[in-house]
Design an enzyme around this catalytic site. Structure first.
Site, PDB file in Angstrom:
ATOM      1  N   PHE A 510     -62.710 -55.584  11.533  1.00  0.00           N
ATOM      2  CA  PHE A 510     -63.396 -56.643  10.800  1.00  0.00           C
ATOM      3  C   PHE A 510     -62.398 -57.557  10.084  1.00  0.00           C
ATOM      4  O   PHE A 510     -62.642 -58.760   9.966  1.00  0.00           O
ATOM      5  CB  PHE A 510     -64.381 -56.037   9.804  1.00  0.00           C
ATOM      6  CG  PHE A 510     -65.700 -55.679  10.426  1.00  0.00           C
ATOM      7  CD1 PHE A 510     -66.726 -56.604  10.480  1.00  0.00           C
ATOM      8  CD2 PHE A 510     -65.910 -54.429  10.979  1.00  0.00           C
ATOM      9  CE1 PHE A 510     -67.939 -56.288  11.058  1.00  0.00           C
ATOM     10  CE2 PHE A 510     -67.115 -54.094  11.564  1.00  0.00           C
ATOM     11  CZ  PHE A 510     -68.135 -55.031  11.610  1.00  0.00           C
ATOM     12  N   HIS A 511     -61.290 -57.013   9.621  1.00  0.00           N
ATOM     13  CA  HIS A 511     -60.254 -57.867   9.031  1.00  0.00           C
ATOM     14  C   HIS A 511     -59.648 -58.789  10.083  1.00  0.00           C
ATOM     15  O   HIS A 511     -59.376 -59.969   9.811  1.00  0.00           O
ATOM     16  CB  HIS A 511     -59.159 -57.010   8.386  1.00  0.00           C
ATOM     17  CG  HIS A 511     -59.507 -56.505   7.028  1.00  0.00           C
ATOM     18  ND1 HIS A 511     -60.306 -55.406   6.822  1.00  0.00           N
ATOM     19  CD2 HIS A 511     -59.176 -56.942   5.790  1.00  0.00           C
ATOM     20  CE1 HIS A 511     -60.448 -55.185   5.530  1.00  0.00           C
ATOM     21  NE2 HIS A 511     -59.771 -56.112   4.875  1.00  0.00           N
TER      22      HIS A 511
END
Length: 575
Positions: A510-511
Site C-alpha cells: 500500500f505504501h
C-alpha cells in the site's frame, strides 16, 4: 410496527441473558442431565444431517485451537487485542500537566542556595545530572517561531525579486497545484463516502429479517459479496483517481489525498463489516450448538458434547462483552443509522459499539486546533514552494539527461538534488505529522466528543523501526493488528512470524501504491525500503555495537527519517 420490533428486541435480550446463565451452568452440569434433556426431546422432528453436525464440529475443533491460549489454556476473545480509553495526545497531555511558568531550574537553584553551604558540599545523595528538573517548552515555541521567521523571509524575498514582484503567492506553483479541480475532488470524495453505507444497508437488512422471523440469514454468500465489494471499491477508486481525460484529471496532491481518504473509507467499511459478521457467526453458532445438543437423533460423544457446550459459552461471552447498559444494547441492536453515522464521524478505524466519550466540547480547544491546522498548511506551502520545489524540478530534469545511469556525473547530480531536498523534506515530515495526527484528528475528536486521543506515541524516541511502525500511526496499527495480523493467524493458520511478514508486506504494497499515485510509475523503491525495516530491527536488537545502545540507535533512526524520504523521492523522480 416500532412497538413490535421493540418487543422482539426485548425478547432477544432476555433470551441472550437466559442463555448466558444456562451456558454458565452447562459447564458444570453432569453429562447425564444433558442426555436426559435430549431424551425428553426425542419426539421432536429434525432435518439435521450427520454431515451438518460433522461440518460444525470440525469447524469448532479448528476454532478451539486459535481461541485457546497455549500458555494459560484460557479462551482468547476476538476483542481483547485493541482497547480504547480516555487518553489525551502526548503533546496536549504534557502542555496541560506542565503549564509554562518560566524558568524552572532557577527556582530550584534558589531553593537549594537557602540550604547551608556545608550541607550542599557534603551531600552525596544526588548525582549532578539528576539534581535539577527543567522544561523545554521554550524550544517548542522557538521551533514554530523559527519556521515563521524563515517563511516571512522567503515571502519578502519573493516580492522583492524582480521577476516576481508583480506576482502573488497565490499564483505560485504549489498553491496553483493545491487549488486545481477542487470541485472534481469534492464530487469524487463524496461518491466514495456514499459507498460507505453499503455495509450498513446489508447488515440492517439481515437484522430486519432476524427481528421478524428470528432467523439468521448470514452465510458465506454475504461474506463473498463483501469481499467482492471491497475489492471493487479499491480498484474502482484507484482507476477513478488515476484517470486522465479532458475535464477529469487530478494533480498529485489531489490524487494522494483521494487515495489516502479512500483507504480510510475502505478500512472503516471492512471493520464495520467484519465486526457485525463475527457476531452474526456467534449467534449462529449458539443456535446450531444448542440445536445439536437437544436433538436426540444426533449421537454425540462425551468430547463432542463438551465441545458444543464450550462453544455456546464462548460465543455468548463474546456477544455479552460488547453489550452495555445492563444488557440493553446487545447485538444486533447496534445496527442503527445513528450508530453508523457516529462511527463514520469518529477519528477511528476500528469499529465497536461503545467508545470513551467526553462530557462536553471545549470550543477553545477546537479554535486552537483550527488555527494550528490553517497555520500548518500555510507553512507547508512555504516549505514546499521555496525549499522543496526547486530541488524537485532539478531531480526531474535528471530523468531526461543523456548520461548513462551509472555515470559518475549523473550520480553526483542525483546527490546534489537530494541535498537540496533534505532540509525541506525533513521539515515537511514533521509538519505533516503534526497536521494530521495532532491538529486535525484532535479537532475532529473534540467536535465529536471522542475520548481516546491516542493517535500516536513518542515515535521521536524510537530506537528500532519496529517500534516506529507501531506508534507512528496508532489507528492504522490497530487495524493491521486485528484485521491482518490476528486474522491471518485465525483464518489461514499462519504462525506469528508468517503473520508478521504478511502484515509488513501488505503495508509495503500500500505504501508503494501511494508512490504510484503520486509519481504515476511503479519502481518498488519504497516497497524495498519498507521490507528492510524487519531485518534492520533484528540487527539493531542483536548485533554489536547497536545492541543496548539507544543513543546510537535513535541517531540512526533520525538519520533515516531525515534522509529516507528524500532518497526515495529523488529515486522516483530521477530513475
Amino acid at each position: 410496527m416500532e412497538r413490535e420490533q421493540e418487543m422482539v428486541l426485548e425478547k432477544t435480550a432476555e433470551e441472550h441473558a437466559t442463555l448466558h446463565l444456562r451456558t454458565q451452568q452447562v459447564e458444570i452440569e453432569p453429562i447425564p442431565q444433558v442426555k436426559e434433556e435430549r431424551h425428553m426431546n426425542s419426539k421432536l422432528e429434525s432435518n439435521v444431517t450427520t454431515q451438518d453436525v460433522k461440518t460444525h464440529l470440525d469447524k469448532l475443533r479448528h476454532l478451539k485451537k486459535v481461541r485457546t491460549s497455549k500458555s494459560t489454556g484460557k479462551a482468547i476473545s476476538f476483542f481483547n487485542d485493541v482497547k480504547f480509553a480516555n487518553r489525551p495526545t502526548i503533546m496536549d497531555s504534557y502542555l496541560k500537566s506542565h503549564p509554562f511558568t518560566g524558568p524552572i531550574q532557577e527556582n530550584q537553584v534558589k531553593v537549594n542556595e537557602k540550604m547551608s553551604s556545608d550541607k550542599i558540599l557534603t551531600d552525596t545523595t544526588h548525582d549532578n545530572d539528576q539534581l535539577f528538573n527543567t522544561s523545554f517548552y521554550g524550544f517548542y515555541i522557538l521551533f514554530w517561531m523559527g519556521l515563521g521567521f524563515c517563511s516571512l523571509k522567503r515571502i519578502i524575498d519573493f516580492y522583492l525579486d524582480e521577476s516576481s514582484y508583480r506576482d502573488s503567492l497565490f499564483k505560485t506553483d504549489v498553491f496553483l497545484t493545491m487549488s486545481t479541480n477542487l470541485w472534481n475532488v469534492f464530487m469524487l470524495d463524496l461518491f466514495l463516502l456514499v459507498q460507505m453505507f453499503v455495509p450498513f444497508v446489508v447488515h440492517y437488512y439481515i437484522k430486519s429479517i432476524y427481528l421478524k422471523t428470528n432467523r439468521i440469514v448470514w452465510n458465506s454468500n454475504y461474506r463473498n459479496f463483501f469481499i467482492f465489494f471491497e475489492l471493487s471499491f479499491f480498484f474502482g477508486s484507484l482507476l477513478l483517481i488515476m484517470r486522465h481525460s479532458p475535464g477529469w484529471s487530478f494533480n498529485w496532491i489531489s490524487r494522494i489525498f483521494l487515495f489516502l481518504h479512500s483507504m480510510v473509507i475502505l478500512m472503516k467499511m471492512h471493520s464495520y463489516t467484519f465486526y457485525n459478521s463475527y457476531l452474526w457467526n456467534m449467534l449462529k453458532d449458539i443456535s446450531l450448538s444448542k440445536q445439536y445438543l437437544r436433538d436426540s437423533k444426533i449421537d454425540l460423544t462425551f468430547q463432542e458434547t463438551q465441545l458444543l457446550e464450550k462453544d455456546i459459552i464462548f460465543a455468548n461471552s463474546e456477544i455479552n462483552s460488547q453489550s452495555f447498559n445492563n444488557n440493553k444494547d446487545l447485538f444486533p441492536q447496534n445496527i442503527t443509522l445513528k450508530d453508523f453515522l457516529r462511527f463514520c464521524l469518529f477519528p477511528v478505524i476500528i469499529y465497536q459499539t461503545e467508545y470513551p466519550r467526553n462530557e462536553k466540547i471545549r470550543w477553545g480547544f477546537v479554535f486552537e486546533k483550527f488555527c494550528a491546522t490553517i497555520g500548518t498548511i500555510f507553512l507547508m506551502m512555504m516549505v514546499g514552494e521555496f525549499l522543496m520545489w526547486p530541488g524537485v524540478k532539478y531531480g526531474m530534469s535528471l530523468r531526461d539527461t543523456d548520461l548513462p545511469l551509472l555515470d559518475p556525473i549523473r550520480i553526483l547530480k542525483w546527490f546534489n538534488a537530494a541535498a537540496h531536498i533534505i532540509p525541506g523534506f525533513s521539515i515537511m515530515y514533521i509538519l505533516v505529522f503534526y497536521l494530521i495526527w495532532d491538529a486535525l484528528l484532535n479537532a475532529i475528536a473534540e467536535l465529536t466528543r471522542f475520548g481516546d486521543r491516542y493517535f500516536y506515541g513518542d515515535w521521536w524516541n524510537c530506537v528500532t523501526w519496529g517500534e516506529f511502525s507501531r506508534i507512528w500511526n496508532v489507528p492504522v496499527h490497530k487495524f493491521l493488528l486485528r484485521y491482518v495480523y490476528h486474522s491471518s493467524i485465525t483464518d489461514w493458520n499462519f504462525s506469528k512470524a508468517q503473520a508478521t511478514w504478511f502484515t509488513f508486506i501488505l503495508s509495503a504494497i500500500f505504501h508503494e501504491l501511494s508512490m504510484y499515485v503520486i509519481f504515476g510509475r511503479v519502481r518498488y523503491y519504497l516497497f524495498l525500503f519498507q521490507l528492510s525495516q524487519l531485518p534492520a530491527t533484528v540487527i539493531s536488537e542483536n548485533v554489536w555495537p547497536f545492541k543496548n545502545n539507544p543513543v546510537l540507535l535513535n541517531s540512526l533512526f533520525w538519520f533515516g527519517v531525515c534522509t529516507g524520504p528524500t532518497v526515495i523521492c529523488t529515486l522516483y523522480l530521477a530513475l
